[in-house]
Write an enzyme that holds these catalytic residues in place. Structure first.
Site, PDB file in Angstrom:
ATOM      1  N   GLN A  78      -4.273  -1.134   9.827  1.00 47.04           N
ATOM      2  CA  GLN A  78      -4.063  -2.496   9.330  1.00 47.04           C
ATOM      3  C   GLN A  78      -4.575  -3.506  10.357  1.00 47.04           C
ATOM      4  O   GLN A  78      -4.171  -3.499  11.515  1.00 47.04           O
ATOM      5  CB  GLN A  78      -2.561  -2.715   9.040  1.00 47.04           C
ATOM      6  CG  GLN A  78      -2.237  -4.061   8.426  1.00 47.04           C
ATOM      7  CD  GLN A  78      -2.856  -4.275   7.043  1.00 47.04           C
ATOM      8  OE1 GLN A  78      -2.897  -3.373   6.204  1.00 47.04           O
ATOM      9  NE2 GLN A  78      -3.366  -5.479   6.803  1.00 47.04           N
ATOM     10  N   LYS A 131       0.842  -1.205   0.000  1.00 48.62           N
ATOM     11  CA  LYS A 131       0.000   0.000   0.000  1.00 48.62           C
ATOM     12  C   LYS A 131       0.877   1.256   0.000  1.00 48.62           C
ATOM     13  O   LYS A 131       0.591   2.230  -0.684  1.00 48.62           O
ATOM     14  CB  LYS A 131      -0.930  -0.010   1.220  1.00 48.62           C
ATOM     15  CG  LYS A 131      -1.977  -1.124   1.155  1.00 48.62           C
ATOM     16  CD  LYS A 131      -2.671  -1.330   2.480  1.00 48.62           C
ATOM     17  CE  LYS A 131      -3.576  -2.564   2.447  1.00 48.62           C
ATOM     18  NZ  LYS A 131      -4.163  -2.899   3.742  1.00 48.62           N
ATOM     19  N   ASP A 142     -11.024   2.557   4.311  1.00 49.86           N
ATOM     20  CA  ASP A 142     -11.225   1.101   4.319  1.00 49.86           C
ATOM     21  C   ASP A 142     -12.714   0.750   4.426  1.00 49.86           C
ATOM     22  O   ASP A 142     -13.096  -0.403   4.233  1.00 49.86           O
ATOM     23  CB  ASP A 142     -10.488   0.469   5.511  1.00 49.86           C
ATOM     24  CG  ASP A 142      -9.222  -0.258   5.075  1.00 49.86           C
ATOM     25  OD1 ASP A 142      -9.103  -0.563   3.877  1.00 49.86           O
ATOM     26  OD2 ASP A 142      -8.373  -0.530   5.942  1.00 49.86           O
TER      27      ASP A 142
END
Ligand code: NAD
Length: 286
Positions: free
Chosen positions: A97, A53, A120
């Site tokens: 994450q 990413k 996200d």
């Protein structure tokens, strides 16, 4: 001899095209989308995903704020980090994450993210927006899968989508999205009895379990579209959930692993970050 021309859905190629387009848009805008990435602990898989990413966001011209912490960080400190990113005007997207260590209340952390920066799409408000058919941010893997399917002539309306895997991250939001678009959706998980009876009825079979070779050729019908989001290591190789070689023969479309859903997830995260910046800065996003 197969009647079908089997087509490999090249996520790697499509993702590269998306990144190129994004790079052009960012350069033209004269602004820099900012992405804050929070990583806790030293889980090698998480570290690898964050690296992908990071690289991709920098490649397209985004600014990255990487926040890495030891495994034993407290809930309170992590909440302060999120608060700081929420208030940082240079940061438009925030990504935590997952998974987080067991002592951290993951839901409280996700809820602390400003929903307008929740690239996200895991904040409960954004989960809700998706479930009522008005997604604000689609989770990156779901968006990546959708973009791949939309790159084919397949019209999902009325089609039977079987989603194998029911996690909050992949399975549920993906099932929800296809339902929103008029598909008939079956969701399967590890307690589902007679999995093959469900998968055999799929026009579009999507898997996200992390169980290598879970789906074999006898479990799918001829002409199926197969989207494999699973990632695991099997005999030293990175594989998906689908026994690719045999299922390939019956599929009209199939994603490879690696090179299918994975790169699309990263590209979709970047698209979400661009979208976040456009909204926050009052720009028009096409
Ligand atoms: P998870 O562990 O949270 O969920 C796994 C799901 O699979 C659960 O719903 C479980 O019930 C189901 N499952 C497990 N074994 C099964 C079985 N034998 N039969 C039917 N269902 C079964 O995992 P997750 O975070 O949703 O990730 C799933 C997989 O997708 C992993 O391999 C992960 O690495 C991969 N993943 C890939 C991407 C990508 O970009 N390609 C992104 C996220 C996750």
């Amino acid at each position: 001899m197969n009647e079908h021309i089997t087509k490999i859905l090249n996520g790697k190629g499509l993702a590269a095209k998306i990144r190129m387009e994004l790079k052009g848009k960012i350069a033209k805008s004269g602004k820099k989308p900012g992405l804050g990435v929070v990583l806790v602990g030293v889980d090698p898989a998480s570290q690898m995903y964050v690296n992908f990413k990071t690289q991709a966001s920098q490649e397209v011209g985004m600014v990255l704020e990487s926040c890495e912490f030891e495994e034993d960080i407290s809930q309170k400190k992590l909440l302060r980090v999120i608060d700081k990113l929420n208030r940082n005007k240079k940061i438009h997207g925030i990504l935590v994450q997952l998974p987080l260590p067991a002592h951290i209340n993951q839901y409280e952390i996700l809820e602390a993210i400003d929903p307008r920066k929740d690239v996200d799409g895991f904040h409960p408000a954004n989960v809700g927006w998706l479930s009522i058919g008005k997604p604000y941010f689609m989770p990156a893997t779901t968006r990546g899968i959708w973009t791949l399917v939309k790159s084919t002539p397949m019209d999902v309306r009325g089609k039977h989508v079987v989603m194998v895997g029911a996690s909050n991250i992949v399975g549920k939001p993906t099932a929800q999205l296809f339902l929103n678009h008029g598909a008939t959706v079956t969701i399967c998980h590890k307690l589902t009895e007679g999995l093959a009876e469900h998968t055999k009825r799929a026009d579009i079979l999507i898997t996200a379990t992390g169980v290598a070779n879970l789906i074999t050729a006898d479990m799918v019908k001829q002409g199926v579209m197969v989207i494999d989001a699973g990632i695991s290591k099997h005999k030293g190789r990175v594989v998906g959930d689908v026994d690719y070689e045999t299922v390939f023969e019956k599929a009209a479309y199939i994603t490879p692993v690696p090179g299918g859903v994975g790169p699309m997830t990263v590209a979709s995260l970047l698209q979400n970050t661009w979208l976040a910046m456009c909204r926050i800065e009052g720009m028009i996003e096409k």
